[in-house]
Scaffold this active site. Sequence first.
Site, mmCIF file in Angstrom:
data_model
loop_
_atom_site.group_PDB
_atom_site.id
_atom_site.type_symbol
_atom_site.label_atom_id
_atom_site.label_comp_id
_atom_site.label_asym_id
_atom_site.label_seq_id
_atom_site.Cartn_x
_atom_site.Cartn_y
_atom_site.Cartn_z
ATOM 1 C CG ASP A 120 -2.021 1.103 1.279
ATOM 2 O OD1 ASP A 120 -2.878 1.763 0.585
ATOM 3 O OD2 ASP A 120 -2.907 2.024 2.548
ATOM 4 C CG ASP A 122 -2.187 7.409 1.522
ATOM 5 O OD1 ASP A 122 -1.248 7.992 1.712
ATOM 6 O OD2 ASP A 122 -2.687 7.169 0.709
ATOM 7 C CB ALA A 269 -16.250 16.447 6.757
ATOM 8 C CG HIS A 274 -9.682 10.828 1.987
ATOM 9 N ND1 HIS A 274 -9.768 11.267 2.771
ATOM 10 C CD2 HIS A 274 -8.280 10.107 2.145
ATOM 11 C CE1 HIS A 274 -9.148 11.589 4.293
ATOM 12 N NE2 HIS A 274 -8.370 10.839 4.004
ATOM 13 C CG ASP A 411 -2.500 2.085 7.028
ATOM 14 O OD1 ASP A 411 -2.434 1.922 5.734
ATOM 15 O OD2 ASP A 411 -3.020 2.879 7.759
#
Length: 571
Positions: A120, A122, A269, A274, A411
Amino acid sequence: MLSAARLSTHRLKAFPCSRFFSAHTRPRPTDSESIVPYLRAKYDERLAQHAMLARRSGASILSLDAENLNHLPPTDLNSSTVARIQSDIEEMFGFGSTSPKDVFINNELDLARVETYGFDYDYTLANYTDQLSYTIYEMLRNILVDHFHYPKVLKNLQFDSNFAIRGLHFDIKNGWLMKIDNFANIQLSTVHVGREPIKDTNDVIEQHRGVHISPDYLQKNMYQLNDLFSIPQACLLSDVLQYFKDSNAEYVKDLKFHPRYLADDVQRASNILHQWSSLENRGIGGQLHQTVLSDMSKFLTKDSAIVEYLQGLRSKGKKTFLLTNSSFQYIDQGMKYLTSSPDWRDLFDWVIVSARKPEFYRTERPFRRTSEPTWNLVNKFEPGEVYEGGNLKDFSKYSGCSGSKVLYFGDHVFSDLIDPAQQQGWKTGAIIRELSSEIYTRNTPDYRHTLSWLLRLERLLNEAQAIDNGRHVPGLDKLLDSWRGERRQIREQLKRVFNKAFGSVFRTHHNPTFFANKIRKFADIYTSSVENMRNYPIDYCFYPDRSYLPHERSIETLVDSGRVHQERMLK
C-alpha cells in the site's frame, strides 16, 4: 483427584517462578484464624522483594509510593538469591527488551516461498509527519462549519494529539467513544462522552446488560476508527460533542442534538477531504491531497531505506507491485519526492491506483489505463503501464500472482489485509506505526516492574480465594477487597502510561483489543515500518511462538524451559 484448593496450590507450585518465592515461604496454616495473617505476611514479603528488585533497577512500582513501603519487612537476600530471583522474574514476565525494529509473528511465514511483494502507499511506503493529523482535523472542522453550517465558534477547536488512539469505537446512538477488547467487551474506564470520562459507568452496563456488545449492536450502532487518519476524526467527534454537551445542560435528557448526525457529518466531511471537488483537480484527489502536494517536505518523511529494500527485492528476482486507493497524480508526485527519482516506477512490476479497496477484493470492476486512451479494454498487463480500478481476480490472472506466494503490506486491516488473506490466501504484513512508541514504553523499568507486581498480586488473589474453599475465613473478604482495589489501581496506572484516556492500542487490561485481535487474525507478521524487513534474509522463515491454551500453559512452560524433563513428566 485433587480438590479445588489443592489443585490451585499445585498449579502455583508448578509455575516456573516458584523458586522466586521460596526464600521466605512459611508453612500454610490449617486453622481459619491464622489464614489472613499468613496471607498478609506473604503479601508483605512478596512486595518487599519486588520493591527491592525495582530499586536495584533504578525503577519504581507506579502504583506505590514511599509510604506504602515503610511497613514492609526487611529482605535479607544474598547476592546469589537476588540473581536467581531476577532470573526467575525475567523468565516469568518476559523482561527481555523488545526492539521497535523487530518483526512480530502471528503465523508461520517462509520468505523463501514468497515470489511477489505488494505494498500500500499511505502509512506503508509513505511516512507522514505528525503535521498531517493537525491538518486533517482543521480541514474536517472547517467543512463542518463552512458547508454543514455548524456553529462558527467551532473553528476555535484545536487538535489534541494526546487524546485519541487508533482502533476506538464510537457509539453513534449514545455518543460514547470507547475501547473494546477481542471479545467485544467494553473497557469501562475508557468510555468517554465528549472529552470527559462517562460519569456513571452503570449507564453503559444498563445499555448492554453488562459490558459485552452484541454483534447486532456492534454492526448497526458502532463506528470503528481503524486507521491513522481516524485519530483526528475521533478527536473532532469528541470535541464537537463536548461543545454541544456544554451548550445544553439537559443534553442527556433532552436530545436536541443526536450523535448520529455528527458521525454522519464527519464521515461526509472525510469523503470530501479525500475526493476531488473540481474538474481542475480531478486527477489529484481531494483537498487533503492537494494540501500535501503543495508542501511535501511538511507532510512526508524521506527514507532511503525503503528504496534500498525495494531495490534489494528486485535484484533477488522478486516481483513487486504497488496497490493503493490514491490517484496516480498524487502517488506519482509523492513517490518522486520520497525516492528522489522520477523513475520510481522502475521499483515495481505493476502499479495499481484508485483501487477502491476493499471493493477491489470483492467486485469484478475492470481495470483501466491511466494513460490515453483510457477506454481501451484491459485484458492483460503491459510493461510500463499504470492501471486504475480493477479487481483481485483479474489482478491474479494478469500478473500470475496468487496464493501464499504473495506477501502484501498495508496499514489498514479491513481495507488492506482481510480480503486477500481470506479469498486468495495471500500472506499479509501489517504496518503499525504505534508499535515504536508502545514498545519503548513497555521496555521502561517502571512499566516492567509494575507489571510484574500486578501479576504477582493476581496470583496471590487466586491463592487466597483457593484457601477459603467454603470455610468462610474471618477477615478474608476484607483482605480480598483491599487487594482487588490495589489491582484496579495498578491496572489504571499501566493504562495511563500509554494514553491517559484510552491506554494501549493493543491491549485492554488483560485481553488484546478488538483492533489487535484483527491484526493477530489477519496479519501473518506485523512491524512498525516496512524497512524493518531489511533486517531479515530473503529466505528467512518466521516461526511464531507456541500458543498455549490455559490448561496447557503451566506444564508446557515448564517443559519448554527445560526445568522438567519429558521422561519425568510421562511417569
